[in-house]
Design an enzyme around this catalytic site. Structure first.
Site, PDB file in Angstrom:
ATOM      1  N   TYR A  35      -5.018   4.894   1.684  1.00  0.00           N
ATOM      2  CA  TYR A  35      -3.927   5.249   0.774  1.00  0.00           C
ATOM      3  C   TYR A  35      -4.046   6.734   0.418  1.00  0.00           C
ATOM      4  O   TYR A  35      -4.809   7.133  -0.432  1.00  0.00           O
ATOM      5  CB  TYR A  35      -3.933   4.379  -0.487  1.00  0.00           C
ATOM      6  CG  TYR A  35      -3.718   2.896  -0.240  1.00  0.00           C
ATOM      7  CD1 TYR A  35      -3.237   2.418   0.980  1.00  0.00           C
ATOM      8  CD2 TYR A  35      -3.980   1.965  -1.230  1.00  0.00           C
ATOM      9  CE1 TYR A  35      -3.040   1.065   1.194  1.00  0.00           C
ATOM     10  CE2 TYR A  35      -3.789   0.602  -1.022  1.00  0.00           C
ATOM     11  CZ  TYR A  35      -3.318   0.159   0.193  1.00  0.00           C
ATOM     12  OH  TYR A  35      -3.123  -1.185   0.398  1.00  0.00           O
TER      13      TYR A  35
ATOM     14  N   PRO B  85       4.962  -8.192  -3.831  1.00  0.00           N
ATOM     15  CA  PRO B  85       5.309  -9.393  -4.590  1.00  0.00           C
ATOM     16  C   PRO B  85       6.797  -9.614  -4.863  1.00  0.00           C
ATOM     17  O   PRO B  85       7.183 -10.660  -5.342  1.00  0.00           O
ATOM     18  CB  PRO B  85       4.533  -9.226  -5.908  1.00  0.00           C
ATOM     19  CG  PRO B  85       4.216  -7.775  -6.009  1.00  0.00           C
ATOM     20  CD  PRO B  85       4.130  -7.258  -4.615  1.00  0.00           C
ATOM     21  N   LEU B  86       7.659  -8.623  -4.531  1.00  0.00           N
ATOM     22  CA  LEU B  86       9.098  -8.791  -4.802  1.00  0.00           C
ATOM     23  C   LEU B  86       9.931  -8.644  -3.535  1.00  0.00           C
ATOM     24  O   LEU B  86      10.655  -7.665  -3.381  1.00  0.00           O
ATOM     25  CB  LEU B  86       9.549  -7.727  -5.803  1.00  0.00           C
ATOM     26  CG  LEU B  86      10.032  -8.185  -7.154  1.00  0.00           C
ATOM     27  CD1 LEU B  86      10.613  -7.024  -7.919  1.00  0.00           C
ATOM     28  CD2 LEU B  86      11.057  -9.296  -7.053  1.00  0.00           C
TER      29      LEU B  86
HETATM   30  N1  LIG Z   1      -3.217  -5.336   2.297  1.00  0.00           N
HETATM   31  C1  LIG Z   1      -2.136  -4.714   2.702  1.00  0.00           C
HETATM   32  O1  LIG Z   1      -1.867  -4.604   3.912  1.00  0.00           O
HETATM   33  C2  LIG Z   1      -1.229  -4.119   1.699  1.00  0.00           C
HETATM   34  C3  LIG Z   1       0.066  -3.666   2.069  1.00  0.00           C
HETATM   35  C4  LIG Z   1       0.886  -3.137   1.097  1.00  0.00           C
HETATM   36  C5  LIG Z   1       0.440  -3.058  -0.222  1.00  0.00           C
HETATM   37  N2  LIG Z   1      -0.824  -3.488  -0.555  1.00  0.00           N
HETATM   38  C6  LIG Z   1      -1.322  -3.446  -1.942  1.00  0.00           C
HETATM   39  O2  LIG Z   1      -0.466  -4.240  -2.725  1.00  0.00           O
HETATM   40  C7  LIG Z   1       0.030  -3.500  -3.844  1.00  0.00           C
HETATM   41  C8  LIG Z   1       1.414  -4.020  -4.209  1.00  0.00           C
HETATM   42  O3  LIG Z   1       2.290  -3.967  -3.081  1.00  0.00           O
HETATM   43  P1  LIG Z   1       3.488  -2.930  -2.982  1.00  0.00           P
HETATM   44  O4  LIG Z   1       3.176  -1.723  -3.816  1.00  0.00           O
HETATM   45  O5  LIG Z   1       3.769  -2.734  -1.549  1.00  0.00           O
HETATM   46  O6  LIG Z   1       4.740  -3.673  -3.505  1.00  0.00           O
HETATM   47  P2  LIG Z   1       5.293  -4.058  -4.940  1.00  0.00           P
HETATM   48  O7  LIG Z   1       4.221  -4.080  -5.951  1.00  0.00           O
HETATM   49  O8  LIG Z   1       6.113  -5.269  -4.728  1.00  0.00           O
HETATM   50  O9  LIG Z   1       6.350  -2.917  -5.231  1.00  0.00           O
HETATM   51  C9  LIG Z   1       6.040  -1.645  -5.609  1.00  0.00           C
HETATM   52  C10 LIG Z   1       7.347  -0.890  -5.734  1.00  0.00           C
HETATM   53  O10 LIG Z   1       8.140  -1.492  -6.754  1.00  0.00           O
HETATM   54  C11 LIG Z   1       8.413  -0.561  -7.786  1.00  0.00           C
HETATM   55  N3  LIG Z   1       8.148  -1.240  -9.068  1.00  0.00           N
HETATM   56  C12 LIG Z   1       6.967  -1.768  -9.498  1.00  0.00           C
HETATM   57  N4  LIG Z   1       7.127  -2.326 -10.714  1.00  0.00           N
HETATM   58  C13 LIG Z   1       8.428  -2.148 -11.049  1.00  0.00           C
HETATM   59  C14 LIG Z   1       9.196  -2.514 -12.170  1.00  0.00           C
HETATM   60  N5  LIG Z   1       8.658  -3.153 -13.199  1.00  0.00           N
HETATM   61  N6  LIG Z   1      10.507  -2.177 -12.190  1.00  0.00           N
HETATM   62  C15 LIG Z   1      11.075  -1.513 -11.150  1.00  0.00           C
HETATM   63  N7  LIG Z   1      10.391  -1.147 -10.031  1.00  0.00           N
HETATM   64  C16 LIG Z   1       9.083  -1.461  -9.987  1.00  0.00           C
HETATM   65  C17 LIG Z   1       7.493   0.609  -7.570  1.00  0.00           C
HETATM   66  O11 LIG Z   1       8.165   1.815  -7.826  1.00  0.00           O
HETATM   67  P3  LIG Z   1       7.748   2.749  -9.066  1.00  0.00           P
HETATM   68  O12 LIG Z   1       6.559   3.518  -8.618  1.00  0.00           O
HETATM   69  O13 LIG Z   1       8.949   3.583  -9.279  1.00  0.00           O
HETATM   70  O14 LIG Z   1       7.457   1.841 -10.215  1.00  0.00           O
HETATM   71  C18 LIG Z   1       7.147   0.533  -6.106  1.00  0.00           C
HETATM   72  O15 LIG Z   1       8.028   1.300  -5.322  1.00  0.00           O
HETATM   73  C19 LIG Z   1      -0.034  -2.049  -3.355  1.00  0.00           C
HETATM   74  O16 LIG Z   1      -0.030  -1.114  -4.404  1.00  0.00           O
HETATM   75  C20 LIG Z   1      -1.321  -2.063  -2.576  1.00  0.00           C
HETATM   76  O17 LIG Z   1      -2.441  -1.920  -3.453  1.00  0.00           O
HETATM   77  C21 LIG Z   1      -1.634  -4.025   0.395  1.00  0.00           C
END
Ligand SMILES: NC(=O)c1ccc[n+]([C@@H]2O[C@H](COP(=O)([O-])OP(=O)(O)OC[C@H]3O[C@@H](n4cnc5c(N)ncnc54)[C@H](OP(=O)(O)O)[C@@H]3O)[C@@H](O)[C@H]2O)c1
Length: 292
Positions: A68, A214-215
């Site tokens: 990251y 998660p969304l």
């Molecule tokens: N193991 C893997 O291969 C893998 C792959 C992907 C991710 N991950 C891990 O999983 C974590 C979560 O996944 P993710 O970040 O891809 O997806 P996520 O948590 O579903 O979505 C994050 C996105 O949603 C927005 N967001 C978050 N909370 C919000 C809210 N309350 N209201 C409006 N928008 C919101 C964020 O933008 P803002 O910054 O503008 O809030 C960001 O762009 C990552 O941070 C990472 O640590 C792991």
């Protein structure tokens, strides 16, 4: 939901490998890096503030990875939080590299994993990593060799607990023949249920399941989410997190954000309880999408 209820502890706790206990709502630190998970964040002070606020709100499980940034997420965690609170668990990953924005390349060879762990230890200013996750199986490296390397690093005291990401049940079973596996991190949400059977397997075997992305909501999902969110006077994100927390006691969501406001909103979601029929309505979303 009032301000006094904003605590990750409202989600309850989860045990990791019988050794560590963390609040069942963690933080994903991928979104505190630059555009395309590449380079430094646009607003460094804001990224540091998000990490510090997460800990203030009772979050004591932070997910990150060497890729990251690369390196940026781990460096920011150390800058914001070192010396770490005694109960903070940092779960990092290796084996999937980032040569450029939005690019991923595999390398889960034993030599690379050893080097990657040394780098993570240095950036996180730790002598031992609490939870180390194989980021994803490498298609051209024996899975047993990758996991076996993590098992040896555990014996050497560099890793406390070993975990997996982006794996099938078969991978988990093969890995568990080599070393205990404490968590599995796969893409999952109420609308994205490819890994339902892995969630069930983890629940049966006392392994934490960490859903990323998660969304994954489409249009139909949005309508049902919005309806439930309006009924509770909360946001759709909070409803999606509440569904995950209700799905299984081994679920450990790690919503990622670069904003303190979104972080507070997500953590507040930990105290939202869905009625059985609301939970069921969201659970049916994948079938509704499939029949459209
Ligand atoms: N193991 C893997 O291969 C893998 C792959 C992907 C991710 N991950 C891990 O999983 C974590 C979560 O996944 P993710 O970040 O891809 O997806 P996520 O948590 O579903 O979505 C994050 C996105 O949603 C927005 N967001 C978050 N909370 C919000 C809210 N309350 N209201 C409006 N928008 C919101 C964020 O933008 P803002 O910054 O503008 O809030 C960001 O762009 C990552 O941070 C990472 O640590 C792991």
């Amino acid at each position: 939901m009032g301000a006094r209820e904003i605590s990750a502890n409202s989600a309850g706790t989860i045990d990791l490998g019988g050794e560590l206990s963390v609040s069942r709502l963690g933080f994903g630190a991928m979104r505190i890096t630059g555009e395309g998970v590449w380079g430094p964040p646009k607003d460094r002070r804001a990224a540091l503030a998000v990490l510090r606020r997460a800990v203030e709100l009772g979050v004591n499980f932070i997910d990150t990875a060497d890729s990251y940034g690369p390196n940026v997420s781990e460096e920011l965690i150390a800058e914001a939080l070192y010396p770490y609170p005694a109960d903070l668990v940092i779960a990092t990953k290796g084996g999937w590299n980032r040569p450029g924005p939005n690019q991923w390349t595999h390398d889960a060879t034993p030599a690379h994993l050893r080097k990657a762990i040394e780098g993570s230890l240095k950036r996180l200013r730790l002598e031992r990593i609490d939870v180390y996750q194989l980021h994803t199986p490498d298609p051209v490296v024996s899975f047993e060799d990758s996991v076996g390397t993590l098992a040896r690093l555990k014996e050497e005291g560099k890793i406390r607990l070993v975990a997996l990401s982006n794996v099938t049940q078969e991978h988990i079973e093969r890995a568990r023949k080599i070393v205990p596996i404490v968590s599995v991190q796969n893409r999952y949400s109420f609308a994205d249920r490819e890994w339902d059977y892995v969630v069930d397997y983890c629940e049966r075997n006392g392994i934490a399941f960490i859903p990323w992305f998660p969304l994954g909501a489409g249009r139909v999902a949005g309508q049902i989410l919005d309806q439930i969110a309006r009924a509770h006077k909360v946001t759709p994100h909070q409803v999606a997190l509440a569904w995950l927390l209700k799905r299984s006691p081994v679920m450990l969501p790690i919503p990622g954000t670069s904003s303190v406001r979104h972080l507070e909103e997500n953590v507040a979601g930990a105290s939202l309880h869905l009625a059985a029929q609301e939970y069921e309505a969201l659970s049916r979303v994948p079938q509704l999408v499939a029949t459209r």
